[in-house]
Scaffold this active site. Structure first.
Site, PDB file in Angstrom:
ATOM      1  N   ALA A  70      45.991  33.742  36.061  1.00 49.12           N
ATOM      2  CA  ALA A  70      45.960  34.185  37.465  1.00 49.12           C
ATOM      3  C   ALA A  70      44.819  35.164  37.736  1.00 49.12           C
ATOM      4  O   ALA A  70      44.626  35.567  38.880  1.00 49.12           O
ATOM      5  CB  ALA A  70      47.296  34.838  37.828  1.00 49.12           C
ATOM      6  N   LYS A  89      43.556  35.794  43.366  1.00 59.59           N
ATOM      7  CA  LYS A  89      42.835  37.026  43.031  1.00 59.59           C
ATOM      8  C   LYS A  89      41.338  36.801  42.945  1.00 59.59           C
ATOM      9  O   LYS A  89      40.569  37.535  43.551  1.00 59.59           O
ATOM     10  CB  LYS A  89      43.359  37.579  41.705  1.00 59.59           C
ATOM     11  CG  LYS A  89      44.625  38.373  41.841  1.00 59.59           C
ATOM     12  CD  LYS A  89      45.865  37.546  41.742  1.00 59.59           C
ATOM     13  CE  LYS A  89      47.098  38.423  41.903  1.00 59.59           C
ATOM     14  NZ  LYS A  89      48.330  37.673  41.857  1.00 59.59           N
ATOM     15  N   ASP A 125      49.688  30.619  31.963  1.00 62.01           N
ATOM     16  CA  ASP A 125      49.580  31.150  33.323  1.00 62.01           C
ATOM     17  C   ASP A 125      48.264  31.924  33.386  1.00 62.01           C
ATOM     18  O   ASP A 125      48.104  32.930  32.696  1.00 62.01           O
ATOM     19  CB  ASP A 125      50.779  32.076  33.599  1.00 62.01           C
ATOM     20  CG  ASP A 125      50.739  32.674  35.012  1.00 62.01           C
ATOM     21  OD1 ASP A 125      49.796  32.357  35.771  1.00 62.01           O
ATOM     22  OD2 ASP A 125      51.657  33.457  35.344  1.00 62.01           O
TER      23      ASP A 125
HETATM   24  C1  LMR Z   1      51.693  41.108  41.009  1.00 65.09           C
HETATM   25  O1  LMR Z   1      52.068  40.917  39.847  1.00 65.09           O
HETATM   26  O2  LMR Z   1      51.714  42.227  41.548  1.00 65.09           O
HETATM   27  C2  LMR Z   1      51.147  39.955  41.805  1.00 65.09           C
HETATM   28  O3  LMR Z   1      51.132  38.805  41.046  1.00 65.09           O
HETATM   29  C3  LMR Z   1      51.814  39.803  43.111  1.00 65.09           C
HETATM   30  C4  LMR Z   1      53.188  39.243  43.021  1.00 65.09           C
HETATM   31  O4  LMR Z   1      53.447  38.243  43.675  1.00 65.09           O
HETATM   32  O5  LMR Z   1      54.039  39.823  42.317  1.00 65.09           O
END
Ligand code: LMR
Length: 394
Positions: A210, A243, A208
């Site tokens: 992100a 992001k 993953d």
């Molecule tokens: C987070 O971890 O705060 C972000 O990935 C937003 C989410 O959807 O939880």
């Protein structure tokens, strides 16, 4: 029918967002959900995104469907961004998805289809939606030690000891960079040891990623993903554009499934397209088109990279400011880990009770496991947070 419904467990990150919104205090500080904020507390639309959208609005000839996998140009651009030249393109099956979460969901559906008995191993802790979706899909789940509360770094020995229990064909979910929620990351040397162990156990990696570009740089943050991808016959990668392109609400992500060879790729690709069709048919296009426009235009890309670098350096500077301020106030280096962590988050490593005290007494909101969004800080709130941490006795 609807009388049979039962309340579902609230997602703790989303519950925190709602609690923050409802708090009337003017000086409240939001370190909850993982959304980048600039020094004035705004989540800006990046310059390159604005320009790409302007061009798309002016030039887009049609809004007819693309394909079940999304626009192939998006797949190619993202493959290059995440994997570089590490993997032959003809081994990579890819589908656009609604955000990184969509990619995770589709990856899990694929695992369920191809390896129904596999256990999916998650770091403890991990992003709460990982176990939530796995549980929802009724899949087998395991966890491996990850965080050391004493050092606030990775408990590497604990991690290896737990991964020693992998069965053949199990799937290990690894964060490509900027571990969420801890901010603590493996070195490439440590990852090499994890890879060797996973190869011995014949386990499958699922990455993953992100926050590419939020840690040490775009290529640097992809290094571990490339290291893993090249070491296995098969690998799943869920990548988010939310992001690093700042296009959270456009829901832009991609699932890449790396096949053993060019012969295994077409069936993998067809299966991913099938899964898209079952779940939402065609994936959203706008965000993906913005990303493709930026990545394929040298000027837009340079501008995007420059703004991403400013964002990354801003977060690194906030980390350093907070670590320095806590050093000054406590006369100790026990908060230096904040400067060593990478990405948007750091786990403070304190109790839910003290996290609640920060909220009640100081209006500081962080997730109950003491995850803070570093990007929620600014030069004014760093000293406020540092003082509150010390006065709460953390
Ligand atoms: C987070 O971890 O705060 C972000 O990935 C937003 C989410 O959807 O939880």
């Amino acid at each position: 029918m609807l009388e049979n419904l039962r309340a579902q467990p609230a997602d703790k990150i989303l519950a925190l967002m709602a609690a923050y919104k409802a708090d009337p205090r003017d000086d409240k500080v939001d370190l909850g959900v993982g959304v980048y904020k600039d020094a004035s507390g705004n989540t800006p639309v990046m310059r390159a995104v604005k320009e790409a959208e302007r061009r798309i609005l002016a030039d887009q000839p049609s809004k007819a469907y693309t394909g079940l996998a999304g626009d192939p140009a998006f797949g190619a651009a993202m493959r290059q961004l995440v994997l570089g030249d590490s993997i032959a393109g003809d081994r990579v099956a890819a589908v656009a998805t609604p955000g990184g979460t969509g990619a995770i969901r589709q990856a899990l559906e694929l695992i369920k289809m191809a390896a129904p008995d596999a256990t999916v191993w998650l770091s403890n802790p991990t992003w709460p939606n990982h176990p939530s979706i796995i549980k929802y899909l009724g899949m087998k789940m395991g966890d491996y030690t990850y965080f050391d509360d004493a050092t606030r770094g990775v408990d590497f020995d604990g991690m290896l000891a737990d991964l020693n229990g992998l069965a053949k064909g199990d799937v290990v979910l690894l964060h490509g960079c900027c571990h969420n929620p801890t901010g603590a990351n493996l070195t490439t040397k440590q990852m090499a040891q994890v890879i060797t162990l996973m190869q011995e156990k014949e386990a499958i990696p699922f990455i993953d990623i992100a926050y590419q570009g939020f840690g040490d740089g775009l290529d640097e943050d992809a290094q571990i993903t490339r290291q893993i991808a090249t070491a296995f016959d098969n690998c799943l990668i869920a990548a988010s554009c939310s992001k690093n392109f700042g296009i959270y609400r456009e829901r832009t992500g991609i699932l890449m499934a790396i096949a053993k060879d060019a012969e295994q790729q077409p069936l993998t690709q067809q299966t991913l397209a099938f899964l898209n069709r079952q779940n939402y048919s065609f994936p959203p296009d706008h965000g993906a088109r913005v990303v493709t426009t930026i990545l394929s235009d040298p000027d837009l890309r340079a501008d995007w990279e420059a703004e991403l670098e400013e964002t990354r350096n801003g977060m690194l500077s906030l980390r350093q400011q907070l670590a320095d301020e806590l050093k000054r106030l406590t006369n100790s280096d026990r908060f230096d880990f904040l400067a060593h962590h990478r990405g948007m988050f750091s786990r403070l490593g304190t109790t839910p009770e003290l996290v609640e005290k920060l909220r009640a007494d100081h209006g500081i909101y962080m997730v109950g496991d003491s995850r803070m969004n570093i990007a929620g800080l600014n030069a004014n709130t760093v000293p406020v947070l540092a003082k509150a941490i010390v006065s709460a006795g953390i």
